[in-house]
Motif scaffolding. Structure first.
Motif, PDB file in Angstrom:
ATOM      1  N   ALA A   1       0.811  -1.222   0.000  1.00 52.46           N
ATOM      2  CA  ALA A   1       0.000   0.000   0.000  1.00 52.46           C
ATOM      3  C   ALA A   1       0.839   1.263   0.000  1.00 52.46           C
ATOM      4  CB  ALA A   1      -0.937  -0.005   1.207  1.00 52.46           C
ATOM      5  N   PHE A   2       2.177   1.133   0.106  1.00 49.59           N
ATOM      6  CA  PHE A   2       3.024   2.319   0.099  1.00 49.59           C
ATOM      7  C   PHE A   2       4.275   2.060  -0.718  1.00 49.59           C
ATOM      8  CE2 PHE A   2       3.863   0.087   4.180  1.00 49.59           C
ATOM      9  CZ  PHE A   2       5.202  -0.233   4.026  1.00 49.59           C
ATOM     10  N   VAL A   3       5.030   3.119  -0.958  1.00 48.82           N
ATOM     11  CA  VAL A   3       6.312   3.004  -1.644  1.00 48.82           C
ATOM     12  C   VAL A   3       7.403   2.945  -0.574  1.00 48.82           C
ATOM     13  CG1 VAL A   3       7.952   4.125  -3.198  1.00 48.82           C
ATOM     14  CG2 VAL A   3       5.495   4.229  -3.689  1.00 48.82           C
ATOM     15  N   PRO A   4       8.052   1.790  -0.395  1.00 44.42           N
ATOM     16  CA  PRO A   4       9.070   1.665   0.647  1.00 44.42           C
ATOM     17  C   PRO A   4      10.443   2.112   0.151  1.00 44.42           C
ATOM     18  CG  PRO A   4       8.609  -0.487  -0.312  1.00 44.42           C
ATOM     19  CD  PRO A   4       7.755   0.512  -1.068  1.00 44.42           C
TER      20      PRO A   4
ATOM     21  N   PRO B   1      17.514   3.143  14.040  1.00 42.98           N
ATOM     22  CA  PRO B   1      16.767   3.410  12.820  1.00 42.98           C
ATOM     23  C   PRO B   1      15.776   4.552  13.028  1.00 42.98           C
ATOM     24  CG  PRO B   1      15.742   1.596  14.004  1.00 42.98           C
ATOM     25  CD  PRO B   1      16.938   2.025  14.826  1.00 42.98           C
ATOM     26  N   THR B   2      15.460   5.247  11.954  1.00 45.23           N
ATOM     27  CA  THR B   2      14.353   6.197  11.938  1.00 45.23           C
ATOM     28  C   THR B   2      13.435   5.808  10.795  1.00 45.23           C
ATOM     29  OG1 THR B   2      15.691   8.003  12.833  1.00 45.23           O
ATOM     30  CG2 THR B   2      13.680   8.612  11.688  1.00 45.23           C
ATOM     31  N   MET B   3      12.131   5.797  11.060  1.00 43.76           N
ATOM     32  CA  MET B   3      11.145   5.418  10.048  1.00 43.76           C
ATOM     33  C   MET B   3      10.104   6.520   9.916  1.00 43.76           C
ATOM     34  SD  MET B   3      10.922   1.312  10.783  1.00 43.76           S
ATOM     35  CE  MET B   3      11.476   1.367  12.477  1.00 43.76           C
ATOM     36  N   LEU B   4       9.965   7.024   8.695  1.00 42.82           N
ATOM     37  CA  LEU B   4       9.095   8.158   8.408  1.00 42.82           C
ATOM     38  C   LEU B   4       7.985   7.742   7.460  1.00 42.82           C
ATOM     39  CD1 LEU B   4      11.940  10.698   7.473  1.00 42.82           C
ATOM     40  CD2 LEU B   4      11.086  10.187   9.756  1.00 42.82           C
ATOM     41  N   LEU B   5       6.821   8.357   7.628  1.00 45.12           N
ATOM     42  CA  LEU B   5       5.699   8.102   6.728  1.00 45.12           C
ATOM     43  C   LEU B   5       5.235   9.426   6.131  1.00 45.12           C
ATOM     44  CD1 LEU B   5       3.817   5.802   5.721  1.00 45.12           C
ATOM     45  CD2 LEU B   5       2.219   6.509   7.514  1.00 45.12           C
TER      46      LEU B   5
ATOM     47  N   ILE C   1      -1.049   5.596   7.934  1.00 43.42           N
ATOM     48  CA  ILE C   1      -1.493   5.637   6.544  1.00 43.42           C
ATOM     49  C   ILE C   1      -2.900   6.216   6.433  1.00 43.42           C
ATOM     50  CG2 ILE C   1      -2.159   4.174   4.591  1.00 43.42           C
ATOM     51  CD1 ILE C   1       0.225   2.398   5.254  1.00 43.42           C
ATOM     52  N   SER C   2      -3.733   5.893   7.401  1.00 46.78           N
ATOM     53  CA  SER C   2      -5.128   6.354   7.340  1.00 46.78           C
ATOM     54  C   SER C   2      -5.329   7.734   7.954  1.00 46.78           C
ATOM     55  CB  SER C   2      -6.037   5.349   8.051  1.00 46.78           C
ATOM     56  OG  SER C   2      -5.687   5.235   9.417  1.00 46.78           O
ATOM     57  N   ALA C   3      -4.283   8.310   8.529  1.00 45.80           N
ATOM     58  CA  ALA C   3      -4.418   9.626   9.168  1.00 45.80           C
ATOM     59  C   ALA C   3      -4.835  10.675   8.147  1.00 45.80           C
ATOM     60  CB  ALA C   3      -3.104  10.028   9.831  1.00 45.80           C
TER      61      ALA C   3
END
Length: 538
Positions: free
Chosen positions: A105-108, A131-135, A163-165
């Motif tokens: 559902a997203f581009v990783p 690690p840092t993980m951003l959306l 994702i639904s925010a």
């Protein structure tokens, strides 16, 4: 070696549909066996996830353009090969079928901190720690930063929440601080499960974090108990006791949480990683409340340590927290006198992990923490033995060598410590990593053998020579590594010979700086190295 959080980094959710009491999640999916050699590969090799490797602005721009065209969010993972918490997410998250399916559902996008342009991208995204993980939403706006330490079994639920925010977390925060009348339960969860530890002041100035998180905890609706509890825990761990100013009500709420196994399981990551911080802010030393809180924590942590639904790393972190609490009122460098039963658990757990782990990623994440645990317990020789036995099994043995160096330093073996620091630098791989390890070796030389001018100069020359050969050496982590080396050298120059050494090194650096374009933001960083900070005027 002791730079990760803690799991760390490192390491540590409520159901998204509602804020009611959470039941324990299902056990994590079994991870495939990965050898040490295979573990050296980047996470884009994990089956099923279509990682886009990014090493430049052009790579990132292309990924964002594709995401916009496909109306998909973008998930950015920033990590490093050696980083234990990064290896933990590879071992327990990126190989999970639910995460793999959700990734459609997203581009990783994967940014390896040692790729040629990674540190410049670090500036672009305002990321520092691994690690840092951003959306990001399809339009390219950052929505949220995801906590890499949460229980992997619940991670995809937190990801789905992001994702639904409907709005970025910064906008949600502003509304919450203005009263929050229009916020939904998921809006409050977005705030509670935001990675405040990797925010880098993108959403909230650090000086405001304690007050803002306290305000959020108080403003969260009463029927959203777990969300409110998490916000309170984040507020209590956002500063020291003087900043937090915990109340008796805070302590009573913490005791109630610790007495409830399901509630403690829901807040596992904060309770294990921040146990000592919570005790310090909630109960002052030599007060009746201190032993009461310590006993409650030990009981809750024992339950988490025995919880088979948690990963080995999470269970180990619970044991580390127990040892940390057993040492909480000792002097920093005091040798702990732990109860025999706790020492036996430390030995048994460390040996069992070494026997059982077959996944190379998991080994890098867990064995390094097990060695830390043995050192914390005063078992230096056993910590050494574990690290040495795993050097050949690790895809990044130079990280383990830092533990051996620290152990040697603690026992007063200066020559041994410096030899391990030097070996770790020699074996380190990747441009940003080499600068970081080189700066650490140089700092150790200055601290432990300040009279060895020749060795210090050789180490500094090598570090600056490598920096001059890297296109992004003065960005982000690399720039900070060089700044630390500069600070050490400036503080070291006490004799005429040492001042002459620094002058030669400054000439070497100045030549490297002149190769940088005037408009490059790296130039200012480079030009400031090995020069005293300007004196402040009244």
């Amino acid at each position: 070696m002791r730079t990760h959080p803690p799991f760390a980094i490192l390491t540590l959710l409520a159901l998204l549909a509602a804020c009611s009491r959470q039941e324990a999640p299902p056990a994590p999916a079994a991870a495939p066996v990965v050898t040490a050699a295979a573990a050296a590969s980047a996470p884009h090799d994990a089956p099923g996830i279509a990682w886009r490797q990014a090493a430049s602005d052009a790579d990132v721009d292309a990924a964002f353009a594709d995401a916009k065209a496909a109306n998909k969010p973008v998930f950015v993972y920033w990590g490093a090969k050696w980083c234990p918490p990064c290896n933990q997410v590879k071992a327990t998250l990126f190989n999970r079928q639910d995460f793999i399916e959700r990734s459609r559902a997203f581009v990783p996008v994967y940014i390896d901190g040692d790729s040629p342009g990674a540190q410049k991208l670090g500036s672009r995204f305002a990321v520092r720690g691994y690690p840092t993980m951003l959306l990001f939403n399809p339009a390219g706006a950052e929505v949220t930063r995801l906590p890499g330490e949460v229980d992997a079994a619940q991670y995809t639920q937190v990801l789905t929440l992001g994702i639904s925010a409907q709005r970025p977390v910064k906008a949600v925060l502003a509304e919450a601080r203005a009263g929050g009348a229009g916020l939904s339960a998921n809006d409050w969860k977005l705030l509670a499960f935001y990675s405040w530890e990797t925010d880098e002041q993108q959403v909230l100035p650090k000086a405001q974090s304690v007050a803002a998180l306290r305000q959020l905890a108080q403003g969260c609706p009463a029927d959203q108990r777990e969300t409110s509890q998490r916000l309170l825990l984040k507020a209590l761990t956002a500063g020291d006791a003087a900043q937090v100013k915990a109340t008796p009500a805070d302590r009573e709420r913490a005791l109630a949480l610790l007495a409830d196994p399901a509630a403690a399981r829901a807040q596992m990551d904060v309770l294990t990683v921040s146990a000592a911080d919570l005790v310090r802010v909630l109960a002052a030393p030599k007060t009746p409340q201190r032993p009461q809180l310590l006993a409650a924590f030990d009981s809750a942590l024992k339950g988490l340590q025995a919880d088979a639904t948690l990963s080995r790393a999470d269970r180990l972190t619970a044991l580390i927290a127990r040892v940390d609490l057993a040492r909480i009122d000792l002097a920093k460098d005091a040798t702990p006198a732990l109860p025999d039963a706790l020492l036996a658990e430390v030995r048994e757990q460390s040996a069992r992990l070494d026997r059982e782990i077959t996944d190379g990623y998991e080994r890098q994440a867990v064995i390094t923490s097990a060695a830390d645990l043995l050192e914390m317990a005063g078992l230096l020789d056993e910590s050494d033995a574990l690290l040495k036995a795993n050097l050949a099994k690790s895809h990044s043995p130079y990280y383990l060598m830092l533990g051996l160096a620290a152990n040697a330093k603690k026992r007063g073996d200066t020559a041994g410590a410096l030899n391990w620091y030097e070996a770790s630098f020699d074996k380190s791989e990747g441009p940003a990593t080499r600068l970081q390890w080189g700066a650490r070796y140089l700092a150790a030389l200055v601290d432990l053998s300040p009279q060895d001018d020749a060795r210090i100069e050789r180490a500094a020359q090598q570090l600056f020579t490598e920096a001059a050969g890297q296109p992004g050496a003065f960005y982000e982590r690399s720039g900070r590594s060089l700044q630390r080396a500069s600070d050490k050298l400036l503080a070291w120059q006490h004799t005429p010979a040492q001042r002459a050494t620094v002058k030669r090194l400054q000439a070497q650096l100045d030549a490297a700086c002149r190769q940088l374009p005037d408009g490059d933001s790296q130039r200012a960083t480079c030009d400031a190295l090995l020069k005293p900070a300007p004196k402040k005027t009244a």
